[in-house]
Design a protein around this motif. Structure first.
Motif, PDB file in Angstrom:
ATOM      1  N   VAL A  90      34.383  27.084  -0.469  1.00 44.44           N
ATOM      2  CA  VAL A  90      35.967  25.969  -0.931  1.00 44.44           C
ATOM      3  C   VAL A  90      34.249  25.936  -2.686  1.00 44.44           C
ATOM      4  CG1 VAL A  90      36.216  24.192  -1.241  1.00 44.44           C
ATOM      5  CG2 VAL A  90      36.362  25.219   1.065  1.00 44.44           C
ATOM      6  N   PHE A  91      35.357  25.692  -3.509  1.00 49.91           N
ATOM      7  CA  PHE A  91      35.286  26.393  -4.673  1.00 49.91           C
ATOM      8  C   PHE A  91      35.583  25.260  -5.389  1.00 49.91           C
ATOM      9  CE2 PHE A  91      35.866  28.192  -9.621  1.00 49.91           C
ATOM     10  CZ  PHE A  91      34.073  28.006  -9.594  1.00 49.91           C
ATOM     11  N   THR A  92      35.073  23.959  -5.709  1.00 43.41           N
ATOM     12  CA  THR A  92      35.522  22.450  -5.890  1.00 43.41           C
ATOM     13  C   THR A  92      35.242  21.693  -7.330  1.00 43.41           C
ATOM     14  OG1 THR A  92      36.904  20.831  -5.247  1.00 43.41           O
ATOM     15  CG2 THR A  92      34.446  21.391  -4.032  1.00 43.41           C
ATOM     16  N   GLY A 135      37.808  18.239  -2.335  1.00 38.84           N
ATOM     17  CA  GLY A 135      37.370  19.483  -2.278  1.00 38.84           C
ATOM     18  C   GLY A 135      36.474  19.668  -1.318  1.00 38.84           C
ATOM     19  N   GLN A 136      35.386  18.986  -1.567  1.00 36.62           N
ATOM     20  CA  GLN A 136      33.875  18.683  -0.513  1.00 36.62           C
ATOM     21  C   GLN A 136      34.213  18.049   0.862  1.00 36.62           C
ATOM     22  OE1 GLN A 136      31.091  20.204  -1.391  1.00 36.62           O
ATOM     23  NE2 GLN A 136      30.177  19.997   0.117  1.00 36.62           N
ATOM     24  N   ILE A 137      35.214  16.750   1.005  1.00 32.46           N
ATOM     25  CA  ILE A 137      35.545  17.099   2.029  1.00 32.46           C
ATOM     26  C   ILE A 137      36.062  17.832   3.559  1.00 32.46           C
ATOM     27  CG2 ILE A 137      37.323  15.822   3.439  1.00 32.46           C
ATOM     28  CD1 ILE A 137      37.078  13.473   1.205  1.00 32.46           C
ATOM     29  N   LEU A 138      36.722  19.316   2.515  1.00 36.56           N
ATOM     30  CA  LEU A 138      37.623  20.056   3.146  1.00 36.56           C
ATOM     31  C   LEU A 138      36.414  20.808   4.110  1.00 36.56           C
ATOM     32  CD1 LEU A 138      41.275  20.825   1.737  1.00 36.56           C
ATOM     33  CD2 LEU A 138      40.663  20.531   3.612  1.00 36.56           C
ATOM     34  N   ALA A 139      35.374  21.743   2.551  1.00 34.53           N
ATOM     35  CA  ALA A 139      34.564  21.915   3.063  1.00 34.53           C
ATOM     36  C   ALA A 139      33.732  21.580   4.092  1.00 34.53           C
ATOM     37  CB  ALA A 139      33.739  22.510   1.605  1.00 34.53           C
ATOM     38  N   GLU A 140      33.843  20.419   4.469  1.00 28.17           N
ATOM     39  CA  GLU A 140      33.161  19.841   5.562  1.00 28.17           C
ATOM     40  C   GLU A 140      33.718  20.077   6.535  1.00 28.17           C
ATOM     41  OE1 GLU A 140      29.772  17.381   6.088  1.00 28.17           O
ATOM     42  OE2 GLU A 140      29.517  19.222   4.427  1.00 28.17           O
ATOM     43  N   HIS A 141      34.980  19.761   6.324  1.00 28.88           N
ATOM     44  CA  HIS A 141      35.770  19.891   7.265  1.00 28.88           C
ATOM     45  C   HIS A 141      35.822  21.786   8.441  1.00 28.88           C
ATOM     46  CE1 HIS A 141      39.483  19.716  10.625  1.00 28.88           C
ATOM     47  NE2 HIS A 141      40.244  20.289  10.085  1.00 28.88           N
ATOM     48  N   LEU A 142      36.161  22.159   7.511  1.00 28.88           N
ATOM     49  CA  LEU A 142      36.129  24.033   7.691  1.00 28.88           C
ATOM     50  C   LEU A 142      35.225  24.366   8.363  1.00 28.88           C
ATOM     51  CD1 LEU A 142      38.210  24.733   4.967  1.00 28.88           C
ATOM     52  CD2 LEU A 142      39.128  24.600   6.867  1.00 28.88           C
ATOM     53  N   VAL A 144      32.162  25.597   5.768  1.00 30.71           N
ATOM     54  CA  VAL A 144      32.124  26.734   5.160  1.00 30.71           C
ATOM     55  C   VAL A 144      31.206  26.183   3.845  1.00 30.71           C
ATOM     56  CG1 VAL A 144      34.052  28.101   6.433  1.00 30.71           C
ATOM     57  CG2 VAL A 144      34.189  26.428   3.736  1.00 30.71           C
ATOM     58  N   PRO A 145      29.935  26.920   3.333  1.00 33.37           N
ATOM     59  CA  PRO A 145      29.332  26.306   1.930  1.00 33.37           C
ATOM     60  C   PRO A 145      30.626  25.857   0.916  1.00 33.37           C
ATOM     61  CG  PRO A 145      29.118  28.509   2.937  1.00 33.37           C
ATOM     62  CD  PRO A 145      30.283  28.426   3.822  1.00 33.37           C
ATOM     63  N   SER A 146      29.862  25.392   0.742  1.00 36.55           N
ATOM     64  CA  SER A 146      30.950  24.694  -1.046  1.00 36.55           C
ATOM     65  C   SER A 146      30.080  24.841  -2.087  1.00 36.55           C
ATOM     66  CB  SER A 146      30.897  23.786  -0.986  1.00 36.55           C
ATOM     67  OG  SER A 146      30.129  22.713  -0.402  1.00 36.55           O
ATOM     68  N   VAL A 147      30.723  25.914  -3.571  1.00 34.44           N
ATOM     69  CA  VAL A 147      30.066  25.902  -4.470  1.00 34.44           C
ATOM     70  C   VAL A 147      30.952  24.760  -5.509  1.00 34.44           C
ATOM     71  CG1 VAL A 147      29.790  27.587  -6.618  1.00 34.44           C
ATOM     72  CG2 VAL A 147      29.905  28.187  -4.255  1.00 34.44           C
ATOM     73  N   GLN A 155      25.879  18.619  -0.038  1.00 32.18           N
ATOM     74  CA  GLN A 155      25.332  19.518   1.596  1.00 32.18           C
ATOM     75  C   GLN A 155      26.634  21.414   0.267  1.00 32.18           C
ATOM     76  OE1 GLN A 155      24.985  19.946   4.525  1.00 32.18           O
ATOM     77  NE2 GLN A 155      24.627  17.601   4.376  1.00 32.18           N
ATOM     78  N   VAL A 156      26.415  20.328  -0.635  1.00 30.17           N
ATOM     79  CA  VAL A 156      26.597  21.770  -1.506  1.00 30.17           C
ATOM     80  C   VAL A 156      25.591  22.647  -1.555  1.00 30.17           C
ATOM     81  CG1 VAL A 156      27.065  21.869  -4.527  1.00 30.17           C
ATOM     82  CG2 VAL A 156      27.979  19.979  -3.334  1.00 30.17           C
ATOM     83  N   SER A 157      26.044  24.224  -2.254  1.00 31.58           N
ATOM     84  CA  SER A 157      24.911  24.935  -1.678  1.00 31.58           C
ATOM     85  C   SER A 157      24.775  25.549  -2.989  1.00 31.58           C
ATOM     86  CB  SER A 157      25.510  26.517  -1.131  1.00 31.58           C
ATOM     87  OG  SER A 157      25.859  26.268   0.314  1.00 31.58           O
ATOM     88  N   ILE A 158      25.747  25.283  -4.458  1.00 33.35           N
ATOM     89  CA  ILE A 158      25.490  25.941  -6.080  1.00 33.35           C
ATOM     90  C   ILE A 158      26.111  25.112  -6.513  1.00 33.35           C
ATOM     91  CG2 ILE A 158      25.117  27.637  -7.340  1.00 33.35           C
ATOM     92  CD1 ILE A 158      23.521  28.283  -4.910  1.00 33.35           C
ATOM     93  N   TRP A 159      25.152  24.235  -7.490  1.00 30.86           N
ATOM     94  CA  TRP A 159      26.314  23.481  -8.554  1.00 30.86           C
ATOM     95  C   TRP A 159      26.170  24.371 -10.415  1.00 30.86           C
ATOM     96  CZ3 TRP A 159      27.070  17.872  -7.736  1.00 30.86           C
ATOM     97  CH2 TRP A 159      26.861  17.291  -6.596  1.00 30.86           C
TER      98      TRP A 159
END
Length: 273
Positions: free
Chosen positions: A134-136, A143-150, A152-155, A236-240
């Motif tokens: 997820v890119f948000t 977007g981070q809520i969706l990443a947690e639900h799915l 998947v890692p987030s950027v 939980q964000v992977s990359i900032w």
């Protein structure tokens, strides 16, 4: 031949879910998405049906959802908030005016996020699409809520988080004796009294952030069916990817997963000799 094919498979483009924020946030993010699309990545953007700048293009798939606001409502909220940035006055006057504007636009953003998360048909589509990441924009944690639900890692792609939440989420040092706060007009070189001023100016941020982000914590807890806070989500964000550099901004500590990408939101024009 098998070895070459295996290498090619590693270079295949990924499937990216994009949850943007309207306005100037989207304009710089779109530049990145155009390049990712050219490199073979499959991009799906979810956005409300009413927005200022988020429009379909040939470079990505657009999935839209209804919200209870008109384009005039959105335009008015953005225009008033942007004008407040340039107004002069005392710190208290500016803080109270921004607080009022943030209250109004936050309610609109929160409602928009809720309409996305509880759009069962759209969320089912996202679950079945098997995204790689997820890119948000984390200034709104939808977007981070969706990443947690799915799962998947987030950027995340940002310039600066309100109240320094990026520092809290990444456990990055953010001392008020070194890092100047918003509205202080201080530099990274401060005497004792300036450091005291910097610390005092930092205090209202805690109240403002609690006011703005607490409703998202409640929404996330209801949607994910477990107690979470906004800092919990951001941890939980992977990359900032941070749209800053140390040429136009003062030096500050960074963590290993915080990457400077200044310049991506600048116009690409040829300069004369």
């Amino acid at each position: 031949l098998v070895l070459l094919l295996s290498v090619l498979s590693l270079a295949a483009g990924g499937k990216l879910l994009v949850v943007p924020v309207d306005g100037s946030h989207w304009l710089s993010m779109r530049e990145v998405l155009d390049v990712l699309s050219q490199k073979g990545h499959e991009i799906v953007v979810v956005a409300p049906e009413v927005s200022l700048h988020i429009k379909p293009t040939k470079n990505f798939v657009m999935k839209m959802y209804p919200i209870p606001f008109t384009k005039e409502d959105v335009h008015q909220a953005f225009w008033r908030t942007s004008q407040d940035v340039f107004e002069e006055g005392s710190f208290l006057e500016r803080f109270l005016k921004i607080y009022e504007r943030v209250e109004n636009i936050s309610a609109m953003y929160l409602s928009t996020c809720a309409h996305l998360l509880y759009n069962k048909e759209l969320v089912r589509y996202l679950e079945e699409s098997k995204f790689d990441a997820v890119f948000t924009d984390p200034i709104l944690p939808c977007g981070q809520i969706l990443a947690e639900h799915l799962s998947v890692p987030s950027v995340v792609f940002l310039q600066q988080m309100p109240c320094g939440l990026e520092f809290e989420a990444t456990q990055c040092p953010n001392p008020p004796s070194y890092v100047p706060r918003t509205f202080t007009e201080l530099t990274d070189r401060m005497n004792f009294f300036q450091r005291v001023k910097n610390l005092i100016f930092d205090i209202p941020n805690y109240f403002l952030c609690d006011f703005v982000f607490q409703p998202y914590a409640k929404l996330a807890s209801e949607f994910l069916q477990r107690d979470v806070t906004v800092p919990d989500l951001l941890r939980q964000v992977s990359i900032w990817l941070i749209k800053l550099d140390f040429v136009l901004h003062y030096p500050r500590p960074l963590m290993p997963n915080m990457i400077m990408v200044s310049g991506v939101n600048c116009a690409h024009k040829k300069l004369t000799q």
